[in-house]
Write a protein that holds these residues in place. Structure first.
Motif, PDB file in Angstrom:
ATOM      1  N   ILE A 148     -32.545 -59.839  -4.256  1.00 57.64           N
ATOM      2  CA  ILE A 148     -33.270 -61.342  -4.519  1.00 57.64           C
ATOM      3  C   ILE A 148     -33.499 -61.082  -5.977  1.00 57.64           C
ATOM      4  O   ILE A 148     -34.305 -60.040  -6.532  1.00 57.64           O
ATOM      5  CB  ILE A 148     -34.675 -61.166  -3.845  1.00 57.64           C
ATOM      6  CG1 ILE A 148     -34.388 -60.990  -2.273  1.00 57.64           C
ATOM      7  CG2 ILE A 148     -35.352 -62.326  -4.240  1.00 57.64           C
ATOM      8  CD1 ILE A 148     -35.801 -60.838  -1.832  1.00 57.64           C
ATOM      9  N   PHE A 171     -35.777 -62.027  -8.363  1.00 52.22           N
ATOM     10  CA  PHE A 171     -36.970 -62.643  -8.672  1.00 52.22           C
ATOM     11  C   PHE A 171     -36.998 -63.093 -10.256  1.00 52.22           C
ATOM     12  O   PHE A 171     -37.908 -63.813 -10.310  1.00 52.22           O
ATOM     13  CB  PHE A 171     -37.936 -61.835  -8.564  1.00 52.22           C
ATOM     14  CG  PHE A 171     -38.343 -61.631  -6.927  1.00 52.22           C
ATOM     15  CD1 PHE A 171     -38.453 -62.933  -6.195  1.00 52.22           C
ATOM     16  CD2 PHE A 171     -38.535 -60.584  -6.265  1.00 52.22           C
ATOM     17  CE1 PHE A 171     -38.927 -62.794  -4.997  1.00 52.22           C
ATOM     18  CE2 PHE A 171     -38.814 -60.612  -5.061  1.00 52.22           C
ATOM     19  CZ  PHE A 171     -39.211 -61.619  -4.494  1.00 52.22           C
ATOM     20  N   VAL A 217     -35.504 -54.853  -6.346  1.00 48.44           N
ATOM     21  CA  VAL A 217     -36.209 -56.216  -6.340  1.00 48.44           C
ATOM     22  C   VAL A 217     -37.483 -56.145  -7.302  1.00 48.44           C
ATOM     23  O   VAL A 217     -37.858 -56.986  -7.934  1.00 48.44           O
ATOM     24  CB  VAL A 217     -36.669 -56.365  -4.767  1.00 48.44           C
ATOM     25  CG1 VAL A 217     -37.567 -57.361  -4.634  1.00 48.44           C
ATOM     26  CG2 VAL A 217     -35.298 -56.723  -4.072  1.00 48.44           C
ATOM     27  N   LEU A 221     -38.522 -58.522 -10.306  1.00 51.99           N
ATOM     28  CA  LEU A 221     -39.722 -59.104 -10.384  1.00 51.99           C
ATOM     29  C   LEU A 221     -40.569 -58.669 -11.734  1.00 51.99           C
ATOM     30  O   LEU A 221     -40.963 -59.720 -12.673  1.00 51.99           O
ATOM     31  CB  LEU A 221     -40.845 -58.360  -9.502  1.00 51.99           C
ATOM     32  CG  LEU A 221     -41.444 -59.224  -8.287  1.00 51.99           C
ATOM     33  CD1 LEU A 221     -41.842 -58.317  -7.240  1.00 51.99           C
ATOM     34  CD2 LEU A 221     -42.171 -60.111  -8.889  1.00 51.99           C
TER      35      LEU A 221
END
Lengths: 302, 358
Positions: free
Chosen positions: A35, A37, A106, A110
């Motif tokens: 992901i 982010f 991940v 972030l």
């Protein structure tokens, strides 16, 4: 009836932005199972890059605005793709080389997003930037329905990008390599496929789309601020998940679905309820279909 | 006696801090920093139950904190303070010291029930999808509270200071400090008991391999529900204390940034390590406060050295560039945190004489 068509067009435009960003999310997730982010913030960086490129070009020569626009689109996409690839190089690749746990990647993503947001705020200050007019506004009206030329451009850009990505992923050799990596990351290098360059290409595609979305967003809503990418990024990501992440059609549909939900809620309820309803409906969808609309349930081997 | 000396030492330390703040040896700023350390310890330790011990990725922790903060604020103002919206206090304000802990515990319970939003989907979903659900839950809570005009909506809610003042009218001691200390100790005690119990073993087995745990007759759904509810309930307790320490709450102060702070603390301390959570919460809070003074100092230094242009000043925003940067570097070089999966006695075996850690 007129109100319905007007809202439908608004929803299409709003959904186009979500779809463009969700496509980038999906591409990276489909290949790397990561992901990204930071993608929403790459969209924000794209809007800022578009702003700087456009003002620079306008100040440099006395081009006609449409000429500036024609130059800004590719430049923004290339520069934003550069930002995305840089992120991949300095943050994700070392972790991938070490074979780190997915969770750590991940978290790194972030944090990269936060650095982009707050670094932007710290360097450029909190004053909002006004995006220059690059396009003479033309308004077409049928009865009570009015459409600007920009709205049509946004919707068509989203559809064109979707078709292009669908073509690249399903019909070209590099698309085949991408699908192969997402299928089995360990066997693909043994077949002589340069895994790193395919991943970089994925990031180029995804970030380029984010840059395009940033430019179009800045043209539609010409006020830029450092946190503009955060909420849109989260929502686009949720749209991608609802569509079934890792699936291009799913991301496209999910983006438009979210756009329709939000505009529909604003049309009926007070606008402050937008986030509440959007997120609640998405949670419902995820409760019913845990892996999204197009998602395939993964089986775990024991 | 020797076995309890660690506990006695900790309580003595807390007593000394309370006494010092009573007799004016600590100024109010230091006191508030100590209280925020306590609140952050609760937050990081409670998030560690889900993110560390259970191995899920919850990044909406501040949403539950928001629930706790608002429930406790509304209740305490309703019962013990004169307010424009809620009118006269329902109970005599002299009862505030007795009622406050009940309110805090109740708000923790409400937050735990809110945790069901995340706990129920977690039966079926794992990993990335669960991360989305937690983020969505965070946004939903904030959005819902912003739409309640009763509690001020986006303008925030005040009046908790009057409740604290009502407590000091009863007896002139640093009430909030005492509540924060008690809340922190109770939370740590609960989490330690929880993770070293049979339930805790079940949760750790879910972290290792969920399917295998299910086969070995661990009731994974029950375990997940317990872990999520405990985690969100304690976050609610932390939120309640936070609201009364500050005296003002605003939905936007519990957004993704606050959740990120909790995540930073957990991963800095190390997943699945209570001692690590406590240490990192202390370190992180002190670090944040020190940066308030360090950044202007660096700024003047750089201006003296003519490195920066005269018009540009380093602002406090750089703090939020440094914190994520620390975490990125941590993930690159020591992804398991300061003490990944270890407790203090694993590092210093002699401590076992004074306390049973596991």
């Amino acid at each position: 009836m007129d109100i319905l068509i007007q809202n439908l067009l608004n929803a299409l435009q709003w959904g186009s932005f979500y779809a463009l960003i969700a496509l980038g999310y999906t591409l990276v997730y489909g290949v790397l199972l990561l992901i990204n982010f930071a993608h929403g913030d790459i969209f924000m960086v794209g809007a800022y890059i578009a702003f700087f490129v456009a003002t620079f070009l306008l100040g440099l020569f006395d081009f006609a605005p449409w000429m500036v626009l024609a130059l800004t689109v590719p430049l923004t996409m290339i520069l934003t793709a550069g930002v995305g690839v840089t992120l991949e190089r300095i943050a994700y690749r070392p972790l991938r080389r070490k074979g780190a746990h997915r969770l750590y990647v991940v978290i790194t993503a972030l944090m990269c997003g936060l650095i982009l947001e707050n670094g932007n705020l710290a360097l450029l200050g909190a004053s909002r930037k006004k995006f220059p007019e690059l396009l003479d506004k033309v308004i077409y009206t049928w009865g009570n329905v009015s459409v600007t030329n920009l709205k049509i451009i946004v919707i068509f850009a989203a559809i064109a990008v979707f078709l292009l990505l669908e073509f690249i992923v399903t019909r070209t050799r590099i698309g085949m390599a991408m699908r192969g990596i997402s299928y089995d990351k360990f066997a693909i290098p043994l077949m002589g496929i340069p895994i790193d360059s395919v991943i970089v290409f994925t990031f180029v595609l995804g970030s380029g789309m984010a840059g395009l979305a940033g430019l179009l967003f800045a043209m539609s809503y010409p006020v830029l601020e450092p946190y503009m990418g955060a909420l849109i990024g989260w929502k686009a990501f949720i749209a991608a998940v609802v569509g079934g992440i890792g699936d291009i059609r799913g991301a496209f549909l999910g983006g438009f679905l979210l756009g329709f939900i939000e505009v529909g809620v604003v049309a009926v309820f007070p606008s402050t309820y937008r986030d509440l309803f959007a997120f609640s409906i998405l949670l419902m969808i995820l409760w019913i279909k845990p892996t999204g609309i197009f998602g395939v349930a993964k089986t775990t081997k024991i | 006696m020797q076995k309890y000396s660690f506990n006695i030492g900790i309580w003595a330390m807390a007593g000394i801090v309370i006494a010092m703040s009573q007799f004016g040896a600590l100024d109010l700023y230091i006191q508030s920093v100590i209280m925020f350390i306590g609140i952050n310890i609760i937050l990081s330790a409670s998030l560690n139950v889900v993110n560390g011990y259970m191995g899920e990725f919850s990044c909406g922790h501040a949403g539950f904190m928001c629930v706790g903060a608002y429930v406790s604020s509304v209740l305490s103002v309703l019962f013990f303070a004169q307010d424009k919206i809620f009118g006269a206090p329902l109970l005599p304000p002299e009862l505030a010291p007795l009622g406050f802990p009940i309110i805090v515990i109740f708000s923790g319970l409400v937050a735990a029930v809110t945790g069901l939003i995340v706990a129920i989907p977690s039966f079926k979903t794992r990993g990335d999808y669960l991360a989305i659900i937690t983020i969505a839950a965070n946004y939903m809570v904030i959005s819902a509270i912003e739409n309640m005009d009763m509690v001020g909506g986006p303008r925030g809610f005040m009046g908790m200071k009057r409740v604290v003042n009502a407590m000091t009218d009863v007896a002139d001691i640093p009430w909030m400090m005492i509540w924060v200390v008690l809340g922190t100790f109770m939370s740590i005690w609960m989490i330690r008991r929880f993770v070293s119990s049979t339930y805790g073993k079940g949760i750790m087995s879910i972290c290792q391999d969920e399917v295998a745990a299910e086969i070995m007759s661990v009731n994974t759904n029950k375990m997940k529900m317990a872990a999520f509810m405990l985690s969100s309930g304690l976050a609610g307790v932390a939120g309640a204390l936070f609201a009364h320490v500050l005296g003002y709450v605003n939905p936007q102060s519990f957004n993704i940034m606050k959740s990120t702070e909790c995540l930073v603390m957990v991963y800095l301390g190390g997943m699945g390590s209570l001692g690590g959570s406590i240490l990192s919460a202390i370190f992180f809070t002190v670090m944040l406060e020190l940066l308030r003074f360090i950044i202007p100092a660096i700024d003047t230094g750089l201006h003296l050295a003519n490195i920066l242009p005269a018009t540009y000043h380093l602002s406090q925003v750089w703090k939020w560039v440094l914190i994520p940067l620390t975490l990125i570097l941590l993930m690159q070089f020591r992804p398991e945190g300061i003490m990944g999966n270890k407790e203090l006695p694993d590092l210093f075996p002699r401590l076992k004489k004074f306390y049973k850690f596991k």
